[in-house]
Design an enzyme around this catalytic site. Structure first.
Site, PDB file in Angstrom:
ATOM      1  CG  PHE A 248      37.490  22.748  39.234  1.00  0.00           C
ATOM      2  CD1 PHE A 248      38.756  23.265  39.480  1.00  0.00           C
ATOM      3  CD2 PHE A 248      36.422  23.624  39.145  1.00  0.00           C
ATOM      4  CE1 PHE A 248      38.939  24.624  39.643  1.00  0.00           C
ATOM      5  CE2 PHE A 248      36.603  24.990  39.304  1.00  0.00           C
ATOM      6  CZ  PHE A 248      37.869  25.500  39.553  1.00  0.00           C
ATOM      7  CB  ILE A 473      40.258  24.730  32.515  1.00  0.00           C
ATOM      8  CG1 ILE A 473      41.506  24.042  33.071  1.00  0.00           C
ATOM      9  CG2 ILE A 473      39.829  24.025  31.244  1.00  0.00           C
ATOM     10  CD1 ILE A 473      41.277  22.576  33.441  1.00  0.00           C
ATOM     11  CG  ASN A 639      54.468  31.821  35.042  1.00  0.00           C
ATOM     12  OD1 ASN A 639      54.641  32.306  36.162  1.00  0.00           O
ATOM     13  ND2 ASN A 639      53.925  32.508  34.051  1.00  0.00           N
ATOM     14  N   PRO A 640      56.551  30.358  37.932  1.00  0.00           N
ATOM     15  CG  PRO A 640      58.547  31.006  38.941  1.00  0.00           C
ATOM     16  CD  PRO A 640      57.850  30.954  37.616  1.00  0.00           C
ATOM     17  CE  LYS A 709      58.373  14.415  38.566  1.00  0.00           C
ATOM     18  NZ  LYS A 709      58.729  13.899  39.911  1.00  0.00           N
ATOM     19  CD  GLU A 713      44.428  16.512  38.611  1.00  0.00           C
ATOM     20  OE1 GLU A 713      43.366  16.258  39.172  1.00  0.00           O
ATOM     21  OE2 GLU A 713      44.487  16.962  37.452  1.00  0.00           O
TER      22      GLU A 713
END
Ligand code: FES
Ligand code: FES
Lengths: 746, 170
Positions: A248, A473, A639-640, A709, A713
């Site tokens: 994060f 992560i 990857n949905p 994209k 975030e």
């Protein structure tokens, strides 16, 4: 394409659910020693005496390191600068007797066991001479100043110059709003404690050779730091981090346990592990406390004509941490009269640090509440106001977006949520003793691509081995890279092994800013294409080859075969081709950069629309987010399944930020007082109800060849304002001060 | 961050021989009397599947099963657990090549991201199911709230657990 776009389960899932996935503090080696950090009890001043005699008298204690007996280290600031260092002079652990902030690491006790090190640390007596500290942002706003600029300004541009005449336009506006928005500091608090395990060995010349298992969002960042600070050549260093228990942003800079463990290993010539405590997780970077002022003006029909946004962020006395807080309104909305300003207030705290959607979620949490206020001034539906002021241009740069399907986010999100059934008036949707409220907000985040390298090898057993020194992560890096590699060479994902988190692999940037999928994904695609080109060369050499005159554009990789697009029956298996390579794997290494020429005329952003329902108990003031819908325009979704999880995580973070999170400073001591998971509240399971994610279709060949994209975030950005706006709709109370705890509603 | 204790250091108490039964296997260890069960597992037995997130009983990452009951292993001393059946994430599956149904459901529902809270979530869910108190989805949310997931996988965690409960009661 067969793997990309499919909801494939994580390829590292098995390791994670069985406990086999190893994190930094879990690489056990023989004769490991343990370091425990002693933290400063004061916020500012000097150490006048350190008495470690009691600690040293215990059996099993090896050494107590302080500024007095630490080894000689690099002299210049530049050696301590990591890849995410803001302008200024980086903090150096154990540098001298000076205390710069509360909780500063001032000693390291190393012992044969963790239990003894921890106990001995409690016996180190430290005396201080205290100076008066300043930790109160609001009390120090008068000391605000312009931030210094540096290399960080490239990705974090300062606000653009004022345009038009805000003052006059605001006076002329028929509907206006003007408010002050505040939020406290927040800490990342990943579940895994920061830890480094340094394994000590020597090379043939008896020089130290270290393998470092580090909690980091970039092994390259860690190796550069250690190499420069301790003057060790790269060939004698290896940093490994196959898994990270949450970042994060917290792992974008090398944290002090890395310094401590490395120093102790070199001095003691032993392997050392240093793990921070949860309390010490509050003693390095955090999201800075920020005060913002927003004023908006609109004409009677809702057209915005005036926008003002300023922000005062806190920073440390030694570095100028900046983030992009105020620029977003100028990008998103079209008023001609705009003033934006951003200033820093240095305080006696550690330097703030990028935390999920740094600046973006801060600024949008204010701006999008102000938009809601403006809608109510106008008597206009809040979604209608966004549509009225929708812009296909980035109004700061006066250039188009490479793609912007935000309108579609609004449409699909509103439909799924049932927004059209909303009644405008606050307090108009009651259910028993609960007030119901519906709120919405816009989200935006940059879609960046940096440079990275990768290696790929088609092995003689027909498996594809791909690597890059990027990080996992929790974002799904292992999985999406496997998918990209598999599709590029027409292989099933079971035959692909993607490895990361090791400085032996080709270099990749720190994993943050939502750029990993774009950057490392492009590198993986490119290097697999290189392997493909080598395979084509081999295919041409086959006797009677149907590929003799074939160009790269003429072929495709399908079902473990190379074949002609025009004549799929002209095919050869990859296994056959690799066997033509003289018993060797077909191996390539290459790198990619963003196509700057193609990108320079476009702004590249991901967008989101967040819709939230809250239920507020009228008597108790308790808030429950009963459901939320996020519609995301994030380019191509690799990857949905993992993508949805990233957005769900962002939404949970948004709810948590809106309702719970706050690192409260006790200004008498200059210390974060709620430094534990019992007192620093984050959303728990019972706080989270129905969350719904929509990915709208969006094509973009400017951001990168893959069209992705990044999603790390964008899920959080619009959520806090949507929650705050829903609370206003439920209660009629406009709270501009996050988190919205129940005391603010009673 | 607490100030040093204002007393002379007592010498260290002697190590004790402790016999722990973990995942059906007995192991003898020499431990300090104040070594937590969590540290015994991670630092002395190389069972690092059990995680440390706070060491204070505030996060649930260290959840293991003691005779089938879930417990925060950071909040109990190893020396107190002789004679108990201790089950960690490494010992949950019936055989090394298989997965426990909850482990499979967590994968299927993508009920984790970084994976650090995951062993604790799964052990906690097993313990919760043993308690037999779950009637509704809201019960799962409430009874799993001692296990923080900072990645925010909560909705998927609930879906995974619910699927396994439904299959068992079907
Ligand atoms: S480590 Fe035991 S509850 Fe957090
Ligand atoms: S999966 Fe990362 S904390 Fe739960």
């Amino acid at each position: 394409m067969t793997a990309i776009g499919k909801p494939i389960s994580r390829v590292d899932g098995n390791e994670k659910v069985t406990g086999k996935a190893k994190y930094a503090a879990e690489f056990n080696v023989p004769d490991l020693t343990y370091g425990y950090v002693v933290s400063s009890a004061i916020a500012k001043g000097k150490i006048t005496n350190i008495d470690a005699s009691d600690a040293l008298s215990l059996d099993g204690v090896l050494k107590v390191f302080t500024y007095k007996n630490r080894p000689k280290l690099a002299w210049f600031d530049i050696s301590y600068k990591d890849q995410d260092a803001p302008p200024g002079s980086p903090f150096r652990p154990l540098q001298d007797e000076t205390i710069k902030y509360s909780g500063q690491p001032i000693a390291l006790v190393v012992a044969e066991t963790f239990e003894v090190a921890r106990y001995a640390a409690s016996l180190v007596r430290i005396e201080y001479k205290e100076d008066t500290h300043e930790t109160d942002l609001e009390a120090n706003l008068h000391r605000a100043r312009e931030p210094k600029s540096g290399i960080a300004s490239l990705l974090k541009p300062p606000p653009p110059k004022p345009r038009g005449d805000f003052e006059t336009a605001y006076q002329d506006a028929s509907a206006k709003t003007n408010g002050r928005y505040v939020h406290a500091a927040e800490h990342h608090n990943p579940m895994e404690l920061f830890a480094s395990t340094v394994v000590y060995e020597t090379d043939s010349k008896k020089k130290p050779k270290l393998t470092i298992y580090d909690k980091t969002q970039g092994v390259t960042n860690s190796i550069l730091y250690v190499s420069q600070v301790f003057n060790i050549p790269f060939k004698n260093l290896r940093v490994v981090s196959p898994y990270m228990g949450g970042g994060f942003g917290a792992g974008l800079r090398p944290q002090y346990q890395l310094f401590m463990a490395t120093m102790a290993a070199l001095e003691l010539k032993r392997s050392v592990r240093v793990t921070l405590t949860r309390q010490q997780m509050f003693t390095f970077g955090h999201r800075p406390a920020t005060v913002q002022n927003v004023a908006l003006g609109a004409l009677p029909d809702g057209t915005m004509n005036a926008l003002y946004h300023d922000a005062y962020g806190e920073t440390s006395q030694f570095e100028d941490y900046t983030e992009v807080v105020v620029n977003w309104g100028g990008m998103l909305y079209p008023p001609e009269n705009v003033t934006m300003d951003y200033k820093l207030v240095p305080l006696d705290v550690y330097s703030p640090l990028d935390m999920r959607a740094p600046g973006g979620v801060t600024g949008m949490a204010a701006l999008e509440v102000a938009m809601d206020e403006l809608a109510y001034e106008l008597g206009m539906d809040p979604l209608e106001l966004r549509l009225k002021n929708y812009s296909d241009l980035d109004n700061n740069e006066k250039r188009p977006y490479s793609s912007k399907e935000l309108r579609e986010c609004f449409r699909q999100g509103a439909e799924r949520f049932g927004w059209s059934k909303r009644s405008f008036e606050p307090r108009s949707m009651k259910k028993d003793h609960n007030l119901i409220g519906w709120g919405m907000a816009t989200g935006i985040w940059d879609s960046n691509m940096l440079g990275a390298r990768a290696e790929a090898a088609l092995l003689v057993n027909g498996k594809l081995w791909v690597s890059s020194a990027t990080a996992e992560i929790g974002t799904g890096t292992y999985t999406i890279m496997t998918q990209i590699a598999a599709d590029t060479l027409g292989m099933p994902i079971e035959d692909v092994l993607f490895k990361l988190g090791d400085t032996d692999f080709p270099i990749a940037p720190i994993s943050g800013g939502s750029w990993t999928a774009a950057t490392v994904g492009s590198a993986v695609q490119a290097v697999c294409e290189e392997v493909g080109k080598s395979l084509l060369k081999l295919a041409k050499k086959m006797p009677g080859s149907p590929f003799k005159s074939a160009k790269w554009e003429d072929i495709e990789f399908v079902d473990k075969h190379l074949r002609l697009k025009k004549d799929p029956s002209a095919a050869v298996s990859l296994m056959t081709l690799v066997n033509l390579n003289g018993g060797k794997a077909v191996r390539e290494t290459s790198g990619v950069f963003a196509d700057v020429m193609k990108q320079k005329n476009f702004t590249r952003s991901a967008h989101a629309a967040a819709f939230v329902e809250v239920m507020v108990d009228e008597e108790l003031g308790t808030v429950k987010v009963t459901r939320a819908v996020s519609a995301i325009a994030g380019g191509r979704i690799l990857n949905p399944k993992t993508a949805r999880s990233q957005i769900l995580g962002g939404m949970v973070w948004g709810i948590s930020k809106a309702l719970h999170e706050e690192s409260a400073l006790d200004h008498t001591f200059g210390r974060f007082m709620n430094h534990s998971l019992a007192e620093y509240h984050v959303s728990v399971n019972a706080d989270i109800h129905d969350l719904d994610v929509i990915f709208v279709e969006e094509h973009d060949d400017v951001v990168n060849k893959l069209g992705v994209k990044g999603l790390g975030e964008i899920g959080i950005v619009g959520m806090p304002a949507a929650v705050a706006n829903a609370i206003f709709h439920a209660t009629g109370k406009r709270v501009r001060d996050l988190p919205i705890t129940l005391d603010k509603l009673l | 961050m607490s100030p040093p204790l204002d007393k002379r250091a007592p010498s260290l108490p002697p190590l004790h021989t402790v016999t722990l039964t973990v995942n059906g296997k007995e192991t003898q260890l020499k431990l300090s009397p104040w070594t937590s069960l969590l540290d015994a597992l991670r630092e002395y037995m190389d069972l690092t599947g059990t995680k440390k997130g706070c060491d204070h009983g505030q996060c649930g990452a260290c959840t293991v099963l003691l005779d089938g009951k879930r417990i925060n292993s950071c909040m109990t001393l190893a020396i107190m657990q002789e004679g108990k059946q201790i089950t960690t994430i490494e010992g949950l599956a019936p055989t090394p090549d298989e997965l426990h149904p909850l482990q499979q459901a967590f994968i299927d529902h993508d009920a984790f991201q970084c994976g650090y809270c995951t062993p604790g979530q799964i052990c906690s869910a097993v313990g919760m199911m043993n308690e037999g108190r779950v009637k509704t989805t809201a019960d799962i949310r409430e009874l799993m709230s001692g296990n923080i997931c900072r990645c925010g996988a909560y909705t998927n965690i609930v879906d995974a657990i619910e699927e396994v409960i439904n299959k068992q009661t079907a």
